[in-house]
Structures are given as C-alpha cells and as structure tokens.
Scaffold this motif. Structure first.
Motif, PDB file in Angstrom:
ATOM      1  N   TYR A 175       0.815  -1.227   0.000  1.00  0.00           N
ATOM      2  CA  TYR A 175       0.000   0.000   0.000  1.00  0.00           C
ATOM      3  C   TYR A 175       0.845   1.272   0.000  1.00  0.00           C
ATOM      4  CZ  TYR A 175      -3.078  -3.678   1.686  1.00  0.00           C
ATOM      5  OH  TYR A 175      -3.762  -4.859   1.824  1.00  0.00           O
ATOM      6  N   LEU A 176       2.148   1.115  -0.053  1.00  0.00           N
ATOM      7  CA  LEU A 176       3.040   2.278   0.065  1.00  0.00           C
ATOM      8  C   LEU A 176       2.692   3.367  -0.947  1.00  0.00           C
ATOM      9  CD1 LEU A 176       5.531   3.710   1.222  1.00  0.00           C
ATOM     10  CD2 LEU A 176       6.928   2.426  -0.382  1.00  0.00           C
ATOM     11  N   ASP A 177       2.469   2.945  -2.175  1.00  0.00           N
ATOM     12  CA  ASP A 177       2.208   3.929  -3.225  1.00  0.00           C
ATOM     13  C   ASP A 177       0.954   4.758  -2.926  1.00  0.00           C
ATOM     14  OD1 ASP A 177       3.245   5.029  -5.525  1.00  0.00           O
ATOM     15  OD2 ASP A 177       1.769   4.022  -6.781  1.00  0.00           O
ATOM     16  N   TYR A 178      -0.060   4.109  -2.360  1.00  0.00           N
ATOM     17  CA  TYR A 178      -1.290   4.840  -2.034  1.00  0.00           C
ATOM     18  C   TYR A 178      -1.025   5.868  -0.934  1.00  0.00           C
ATOM     19  CZ  TYR A 178      -3.212   0.876  -4.527  1.00  0.00           C
ATOM     20  OH  TYR A 178      -3.469  -0.072  -5.474  1.00  0.00           O
ATOM     21  N   PHE A 179      -0.225   5.466   0.059  1.00  0.00           N
ATOM     22  CA  PHE A 179       0.109   6.411   1.120  1.00  0.00           C
ATOM     23  C   PHE A 179       0.856   7.620   0.547  1.00  0.00           C
ATOM     24  CE2 PHE A 179      -0.747   2.902   4.062  1.00  0.00           C
ATOM     25  CZ  PHE A 179      -1.336   3.577   5.111  1.00  0.00           C
ATOM     26  N   LEU A 180       1.767   7.350  -0.367  1.00  0.00           N
ATOM     27  CA  LEU A 180       2.570   8.457  -0.918  1.00  0.00           C
ATOM     28  C   LEU A 180       1.767   9.313  -1.888  1.00  0.00           C
ATOM     29  CD1 LEU A 180       6.044   6.733  -1.484  1.00  0.00           C
ATOM     30  CD2 LEU A 180       5.278   8.107   0.448  1.00  0.00           C
ATOM     31  N   GLN A 181       0.854   8.711  -2.596  1.00  0.00           N
ATOM     32  CA  GLN A 181       0.087   9.479  -3.583  1.00  0.00           C
ATOM     33  C   GLN A 181      -1.087  10.235  -2.957  1.00  0.00           C
ATOM     34  OE1 GLN A 181       1.191   9.950  -6.573  1.00  0.00           O
ATOM     35  NE2 GLN A 181       2.847   8.494  -6.238  1.00  0.00           N
ATOM     36  N   ARG A 182      -1.594   9.718  -1.813  1.00  0.00           N
ATOM     37  CA  ARG A 182      -2.868  10.250  -1.309  1.00  0.00           C
ATOM     38  C   ARG A 182      -2.831  10.746   0.129  1.00  0.00           C
ATOM     39  NH1 ARG A 182      -7.454   8.750  -4.284  1.00  0.00           N
ATOM     40  NH2 ARG A 182      -8.657   9.108  -2.389  1.00  0.00           N
ATOM     41  N   LYS A 183      -1.816  10.377   0.900  1.00  0.00           N
ATOM     42  CA  LYS A 183      -1.948  10.688   2.331  1.00  0.00           C
ATOM     43  C   LYS A 183      -0.718  11.361   2.937  1.00  0.00           C
ATOM     44  CE  LYS A 183      -4.290   9.161   6.411  1.00  0.00           C
ATOM     45  NZ  LYS A 183      -3.395   9.685   7.409  1.00  0.00           N
ATOM     46  N   LEU A 184      -0.095  12.243   2.186  1.00  0.00           N
ATOM     47  CA  LEU A 184       0.922  13.080   2.822  1.00  0.00           C
ATOM     48  C   LEU A 184       0.189  14.050   3.735  1.00  0.00           C
ATOM     49  CD1 LEU A 184       3.417  14.115  -0.011  1.00  0.00           C
ATOM     50  CD2 LEU A 184       3.274  11.994   1.282  1.00  0.00           C
ATOM     51  N   SER A 185       0.799  14.352   4.860  1.00  0.00           N
ATOM     52  CA  SER A 185       0.152  15.340   5.724  1.00  0.00           C
ATOM     53  C   SER A 185       1.146  16.383   6.222  1.00  0.00           C
ATOM     54  CB  SER A 185      -0.520  14.647   6.912  1.00  0.00           C
ATOM     55  OG  SER A 185       0.411  13.871   7.602  1.00  0.00           O
ATOM     56  N   ARG A 186       2.400  16.143   5.936  1.00  0.00           N
ATOM     57  CA  ARG A 186       3.385  17.064   6.510  1.00  0.00           C
ATOM     58  C   ARG A 186       4.597  17.177   5.589  1.00  0.00           C
ATOM     59  NH1 ARG A 186       5.985  16.027  12.491  1.00  0.00           N
ATOM     60  NH2 ARG A 186       7.336  17.840  12.495  1.00  0.00           N
ATOM     61  N   ILE A 187       5.016  18.405   5.311  1.00  0.00           N
ATOM     62  CA  ILE A 187       6.313  18.573   4.663  1.00  0.00           C
ATOM     63  C   ILE A 187       7.157  19.537   5.484  1.00  0.00           C
ATOM     64  CG2 ILE A 187       5.796  18.040   2.250  1.00  0.00           C
ATOM     65  CD1 ILE A 187       5.626  21.064   1.759  1.00  0.00           C
ATOM     66  N   THR A 188       8.443  19.310   5.428  1.00  0.00           N
ATOM     67  CA  THR A 188       9.396  20.209   6.063  1.00  0.00           C
ATOM     68  C   THR A 188      10.218  20.821   4.937  1.00  0.00           C
ATOM     69  OG1 THR A 188       9.474  18.740   7.970  1.00  0.00           O
ATOM     70  CG2 THR A 188      11.251  20.334   7.766  1.00  0.00           C
ATOM     71  N   LEU A 189      10.200  22.125   4.855  1.00  0.00           N
ATOM     72  CA  LEU A 189      10.895  22.817   3.771  1.00  0.00           C
ATOM     73  C   LEU A 189      12.240  23.351   4.261  1.00  0.00           C
ATOM     74  CD1 LEU A 189       7.920  24.945   2.359  1.00  0.00           C
ATOM     75  CD2 LEU A 189       8.728  22.727   1.553  1.00  0.00           C
TER      76      LEU A 189
END
Lengths: 366, 482
Positions: free
Chosen positions: B80-94
């Motif tokens: 399911y990794l691809d689904y998590f990466l395509q649909r469920k990001l919730s945080r980025i650090t810039l």
C-alpha cells in the motif's frame, strides 16, 4: 424536468449520495460539485475522493458557483466536513444568492444554523430554504404507545470504522430494492438523504432531555410509526456509529448507539463494511459471533471497503484516518478470502449492490 | 541443547519475568528458571544444564517456541506504500536555506563534523521551488484532514519574506483542512515584528538551546565563534513579554553532549525562572554522519540514573515533581503512557517487520532547497538511497520501498530478536554513505536499540507491579485514594 443543482462542499461522505442521486429521485440532477480548495479535488473526477470508479463529474472550486448550468445550490454543513467552517458556508451562500440562485441548507444537527446564514435568509427570503427533518411522524411528541416488535424485515448496515461506506451500501440496496418494485424505508445515520426519500433517527440520539432508556423507547416508537404510516416492504437501517471498539488509542465509538438501536429494533440481517486488510475469514467469523450477542444478528454479508487504516497516525494522534486503495486491490482480497470464508464477501461498488441484495433477499425469504 | 530465540529475561525488585516476543507476553518465572535462562542467554553457556520443569510447562502452554513465528520480513504496508505516498501526505518540512548565522559544533551541517552530511552554504529555496513543494503536498494529500508545513534550515528566519509568502499561499490552497505551521529556529533572529507575526499565524515554534550558558556556548556559537546563549535567552524573554500566551506553547530543543555533567543540562529546567515551564525536548548529540561514537561521562550517566529514579518516585507521588529533572519526568510519563501500547502490541505474524521505520516520506517529507525529497530532515542529503524523489518527477516508490523494508537487510537476525516489536532502527541507521543501505551499519546500532527497549520494558514492569506490591504506600500517599 429535473432541476439542475450544485452541491457544496463536496466531500467523501457525500459521494454515495452523489453516485446514486439520479437513480434515487426524479426532481433534481447534479450538474456541479464544488469543494473547498483544501480537499485537493479541483478538476478531478468526483470518484477520486475515495479512489473509486469515475462518476464523470469533475469537481470545481468556488469558481463553479458562477457556472450557469445549475440553478439551485445544496449546501451541506457537517457530515464529516467539520473543518469547513460556518464562514465558508455563509460566503458560498452569499455568492449563490447574489447570482440569483436558490440555496437549500442541510446540516447534520450537531450545531445550530449559522447566524450569518439566518441573516442572509432574511435578506433573501425567496432564495434560501432550510431542509429539516419535518416528516418524522413522532417529531416533538412524547411517548404515546407501547414498545413493540417490528414486523417488517430489518437490514442493519454498519461499518467497522467511520468511513461513509455504510451509506454507499444503503444507497445501492435502496436502488436494488426499488428496482424489484418493493418499498424500502431507509433510516440513515445523518439527515443527509431527505432529498432522496431517506429518513433519520439522529434527532433522538441527540435529544439531551431523554435518558438512554427513553431514547431506545422513542426509536422503537418512531419506527413503529413509520411502519404503520408507510407500510414498507423492508427497513434499511444505517448503524449510527462504528460497530465495535477499534483499540485503546481510538475507541471508535464502542458501538453504543448501534447497540441502542438494536435494542429498539432487532435486525433480521446484518451487513458489515470492513477495511480491506481486515477482511480475513477468521476475523470476520470472530466478530460475527460477537455481533450475535451485541446486536442480535450474525454478519450475513461483508462489503470490502477500499480503505487501509493509517496505524502510525493512530498511534501518534489517537485519531482514525485511512488511505483509499484502488478496486483492483479490493478484488484481490475478495478473491483471496472468498473460498475460506463462511460469510459471503462483496464489493457493492462493482454492481450497485445487486449481488449483495440478491444474497440478502434469499436469506430473508428463507 | 534447547534453543530460545525471541525471548528476553527481566528482573525487577519483586519478580522475575521471561518475555516471549513471539507472543508479546511476559510470564513470571522462578529464581531457578531465571538463573537457567540467564546462563543460556547472557553467559552463552554451552555446558549441559538441567532444564527446569517450569520451562517444560511454558512450552506446553505454547510459549518459548524453538523458532520465530516470522517467516518473511516484510512491512505490512508494502503493498500500500504507493497509495500512502500518492494520497496521504500530511506534513512537509521545507529547507528554506542552507545558510545559518550559527556554527554549532555538532550541527549536522557543520564543516567540522558530520562529514557525510552536506555543509552550510549560501543555497536557499526560491519561491518557485517552495510553491511547487506546497502544490506537491496539495496533490498528494486528498486522504489527509490535517496538514502541517514545517520551516527548516539552516536558519529559517533568514528567509522570513519567503515564509510569509508560503503561509499566505498555503492558507488559500488548503482552505477546508486543518492547516498548521511549525518552525525549528535558533531563536536569534526573533525580532518584535517576527514574534507578532508568528503569534498571529500560531506557528508551532521550537527554539534550540542546549542548557545554561557554560554548556550552550561550548557548542552553540555564532559564525565568529562567540557564544549564543545571551542572545537567544534574551529573545526568549522578549517573546515571553510580548506574547505571553504564545510563549507558553514554545518548545525548547536541547541537544545534550553527554560528555558533560547531566545536572548542568538539568539546571536550566529547574532554574526557578519562566524557562521551567517550557517544554523541553532533549536529544543526544548526533554523531552518525561522523561515524564516531557518542561518549558518556560518569557524571552524566550516574546523575541521569539518579534523576530517573527520582522521576519514578515522583510518578508515584512519592517525591516532589518540581524537584526532578523535567527531562526524566517526561521520559517516565511517556513510558507510562506507552504501557497500553506495549500491551496492545501483538505477537509475531508470519509476514512481519521490525518496528522502527516510518512510511518513508508520508510522515514528515523533507524537501531540500533543490526540491529533492527525503523521508525526514534527519537523514543525509548526500545519500543516494535516502533521496526518494523530486518535486518535479514525484516519488521513486522503489527507493521508498527499500527504506520501508530496511528490516529485510538483517532479516535473519531480526526474526529471532526479542526486540523485534520494540526496535527503533530506521533506514537512517543503515546509511553508511555508500550507494546502498548497509546491513553491517544497521547491526552496529542493534545493541543501542535493545538497551533502550530493555529499559523501557523494565520501567513498564515496575509500573505494573506498583499497585500489587506497593498498594499500601500509594494509598497513603494519595490520602486514601488511588
């Protein structure tokens, strides 16, 4: 001639309603779906929100309010979109009114109607309407008759997590039941489906003046009233909360409301929606055995929902969240588990619940 | 001789236990059985020992299996990794800039240490890259209700104009979701105007401060070598004056070099000023990119253990909480909170993976100034295995999958390890600077991970025992009530 409507804010809990909208009523036709920017849906097909089949309707941002193809806006507050604040709802209503469109406001009865909307309706009395549960036979009445068993077959549809899939099953089954020429009485968790002829029991669960015992009593009386006045062939009940505790990190409602509902009206059949990775023969049987005691009926059928629970998020935030996988993965799981499971497994999205209804119908006939 | 994989023994003041990781269960054992297992597990004795009757009893009840139940080491979310990466990001650090006005000696970007990480530079993120990163988050977050954007550096406040632009843009883009911002800063650039702005936007603020002046200034220095303590503490005091409510939410990141006396770190948390009320997040200095070990002084170790003891007493209301190191109070409270997690853990599944790795990129995606993607800000930006894509081309799922399944590298050892469910080693610990993840490198951290898990489980057992063995004292202390 159907009236063309737009829906705002389109979110995942409204997807089942939108998918079955045309089939379940003949007054309206959805022309435009409008979602807040943050929903990440702009110019994507509505089905994308749950990673399921395309509906052929692209989701618009607020620019869709200016679209001339619709004349009435269905404005939903709540229903799982709690982060869409009153100010956003009022802002959208204002724009619609200023464009001469009609607005019908629905809420899930958790909060009062926003003041801004009330003021707006004073300024535009002919444009804004409020959809409230006005057709409940027992509304505002006190107990007037005795608790009694319901004679009509009752199908309880519930889910292991709060994900909106039970409404998808309910909507699909309603379509199938009506196709057979039968009349279903449909009682849903949220007052989301008045427009397609569904009813709701939420006002009883939310009535703070009633004790738990009185709520069960009132639920029974209300359904008796519906049964007497509408003479349905079958009653479809959507479980008011997830059917069981998930973990200590997210107790998930404990199924208390569903238990109360089943004390008020014993189900003849129970359909359970389950996250894809939990659908294994042994697990289904274990919870089915538990549900016999808890809800008075075993699981008759399982719908495999295309969600995977995000357990890392659960541990960190103590909130249930999930990711939507695609239908191929769901079908793989069904193929893998079907042979070893005594409980039939379905995916209602593939055939509008036709096979599920066929199975339940056979069970009820027996 | 009998084989005992997947088990560990524990001794508390009151009981002996054997932990069966296959089933995630603790069982009481007698002194004799404990001694027997101790000799086999610790002393690795090969002399013929008489097997205690209790061992046979445990085996007949399904415990102490001769092999691990894990047949294949693979993370449950692999399919399911691809689904998590395509649909469920919730945080980025810039990473807004690689520039910093400090030159902390242990900094992962320092020129003096951490050779395998990049150094400070004048590179900074331009608006187009920042916008693309926020858009990337938007496109990949349809299944997330909560969104967080973190500002990181170098020193992020060197880019306050860019921060404001990003905040304004994200607030429009994510309307309808719960959007928060966070920032890790050295605090030296917190002017009145910036404080007001951060308060207005409710930015979750973490300031780095390593202890009192004599400790902080050993490592945390300006580019000219002078100490930073007075400047930073002055900024914190000003923040408390200008925005008292906001200041209550302030967190302090404290990097401890354990060659120093533990009480020195502690003194800043117990100095009788407003600093006491702040949330301290301690961490040991990171030497991983330097390939050197973290050394602990006796003063650190002994005083840490003493404070740990006091924190335990304090947890049971038998010592004043405000006289104990908040660092240890936090640790003990956290373990007590985790007790339920320990009990909710399951035994091994045939297909299973050691705990440790997050879903790479999904939990806290790090975007560097060039728009490259990394699982988090702690990994090396020079490392090829750690780069899991770019904002232009998207995720390289196969690389992310390798990080998720870092357990496969050491599968034979992991399968039979009692610490499988409590392991804290992610792919970062297998990064030796080469082009591939290293099993050898990862194994070098095993002992550290097992010691931490052992400590945690020991405290868990003690907390569980308290009501049974010290009920009377607990009742008295709480005025007759639990």
């Amino acid at each position: 001639m159907r009236r063309p409507v737009a829906i705002y804010p389109f979110g995942r809990n409204l997807l089942p309603l939108v998918r079955h909208f045309e089939a379940l009523q003949d007054k309206y036709s959805v022309q435009t779906l409008i979602a807040p920017n943050g929903f990440s849906l702009f110019e994507r097909d509505a089905g994308f929100i749950c990673n399921c089949q395309e509906l052929g309707l692209l989701v618009s941002d607020e620019s869709g309010l200016h679209n001339k193809v619709w004349s009435e806006l269905m404005l939903y507050k709540g229903f799982g979109n709690e982060l869409v604040g009153s100010e956003m709802v009022v802002r959208v209503a204002e724009i619609a009114c200023s464009l001469g469109k009609k607005v019908t406001y629905f809420d899930d009865k958790l909060e009062p109607i926003p003041n801004g909307l009330k003021k707006l309706s004073e300024r535009h009395p002919n444009n804004i309407g409020f959809s409230i549960d006005g057709d409940s036979p027992l509304r505002d009445r006190r107990i007037r008759s005795d608790y009694a068993s319901i004679k009509t077959p009752v199908i309880l549809v519930g889910s292991l997590v709060e994900d909106g899939s039970s409404l998808e099953i309910i909507a699909g089954l309603t379509e199938q039941i009506r196709l057979m020429g039968l009349r279903p009485l449909v009682l849903t968790k949220y007052p989301i489906g008045f427009i397609v002829g569904f009813h709701c029991l939420r006002h009883i669960f939310l009535d703070l003046k009633l004790s738990e015992k009185e709520k069960i009593y009132q639920l029974n009386l209300l359904i008796q009233d519906y049964e007497n006045t509408m003479t349905p062939d079958v009653i479809l009940l959507e479980a008011p909360d997830p059917l069981m505790r998930y973990s200590n990190h997210e107790p998930n409602g404990f199924g208390i409301l569903s238990y109360m509902l089943c004390q008020a009206i014993r189900p003849d059949s129970l359909v359970c929606s389950m996250p894809c990775d939990l659908v294994t023969g042994q697990f289904m049987q274990t919870i089915s055995d538990d549900f016999i005691i808890r809800y008075g009926a075993p699981i008759d059928a399982v719908h495999v929902n295309n969600i995977i629970i995000d357990s890392a998020d659960l541990l960190q935030s103590h909130e249930m969240s999930f990711v939507h996988i695609d239908q191929v993965k769901v079908q793989n799981q069904i193929n893998k588990e079907s042979n070893s499971s005594a409980i039939p497994i379905f995916n209602v999205l593939l055939d509008n619940a036709a096979m599920l209804w066929s199975h339940i119908y056979e069970q009820l006939i027996k | 001789m009998m084989e005992y994989p997947c088990i560990e023994i524990f001794k508390t003041p009151n009981n002996n236990y054997v932990f069966d990781a296959n089933r995630n269960k603790f069982m009481f054992i007698s002194d004799g059985t404990y001694e027997y297992l101790h000799e086999i597990l610790r002393d690795k004795s090969d002399r013929a020992l008489e097997i205690p009757e209790e061992i046979y009893d445990l085996k007949s009840s399904g415990f102490l299996a001769e092999k691990s139940s894990v047949e294949e080491v693979r993370h449950a979310y692999s399919p399911y990794l691809d689904y998590f990466l395509q649909r469920k990001l919730s945080r980025i650090t810039l990473q807004l800039t690689q520039e910093c006005n400090f030159r902390c000696k242990y900094c992962i970007y320092s020129e003096e240490s951490n050779a395998r990480q990049r150094n400070h530079s004048h590179q900074h993120m331009d608006w187009q890259t920042a916008k693309k990163a926020v858009d990337f988050l938007w496109r990949h977050s349809v299944d997330s209700n909560r969104i967080n954007i973190g500002f990181y550096g170098g020193e992020p406040l060197l880019e306050i104009t860019l921060i404001k632009k990003i905040v304004d843009y994200a607030k429009v883009l994510f309307e309808g979701k719960k959007l928060t911002f966070s920032m890790t800063t050295n605090g030296s650039l917190l002017t009145d105007e910036i404080i007001k702005y951060l308060e207005e936007q409710d930015v979750i603020l973490m300031i780095s401060l390593d202890g009192p002046k004599e400790i902080n200034d050993l490592n945390r220095v300006f580019a000219n070598g002078s100490g930073t303590y007075e400047t930073v503490i002055g900024r914190i005091r000003n923040l408390e004056k200008l925005a008292p409510q906001y200041a209550k939410k302030l967190s302090i990141s404290m990097v401890m070099d354990p060659r120093n006396d533990f009480d020195c770190f502690n003194s800043i948390c117990l100095d009788g000023t407003e600093l006491e009320s702040l949330n301290f997040y301690p961490a040991l200095v990171d030497k991983e990119f330097d390939s050197t070990s973290v050394l602990l002084s006796d003063e650190y170790r002994l005083k840490y253990n003493y404070q740990r003891f006091l924190a335990l007493l304090s947890f049971f209301n038998r010592f004043p909480r405000n006289e104990v190191s908040p660092i240890l109070n936090r640790t003990i409270t956290s373990i007590a909170t985790d007790c339920e997690k320990i009990e909710e853990n399951t035994g091994f599944f045939p297909i299973d993976a050691p705990s440790g790795p997050c879903i790479p990129g999904q939990l806290r995606l790090f975007v560097n100034v060039f728009g490259q993607l990394f699982p988090c800000e702690r990994v090396s930006e020079k490392s090829n295995p750690m780069c899991i894509g770019t904002i232009e081309k998207g995720f390289d799922t196969s690389k992310a999958l390798r990080l998720l399944n870092v357990g496969e590298l050491t599968k034979e050892a992991c399968k039979e390890c009692w610490c499988f469910r409590y392991c804290s080693l992610c792919a970062k610990k297998a990064d030796d600077g080469s082009n591939k993840l290293s099993a050898e490198k990862k194994m070098s951290y095993c002992k550290e991970s097992r010691v931490a898990a052992y400590d945690k489980l020991s405290i868990y057992l003690l907390i569980k025992e308290a009501k049974e063995f010290y009920n009377q004292q607990l009742v008295q202390q709480n005025g007759g009530e639990h």
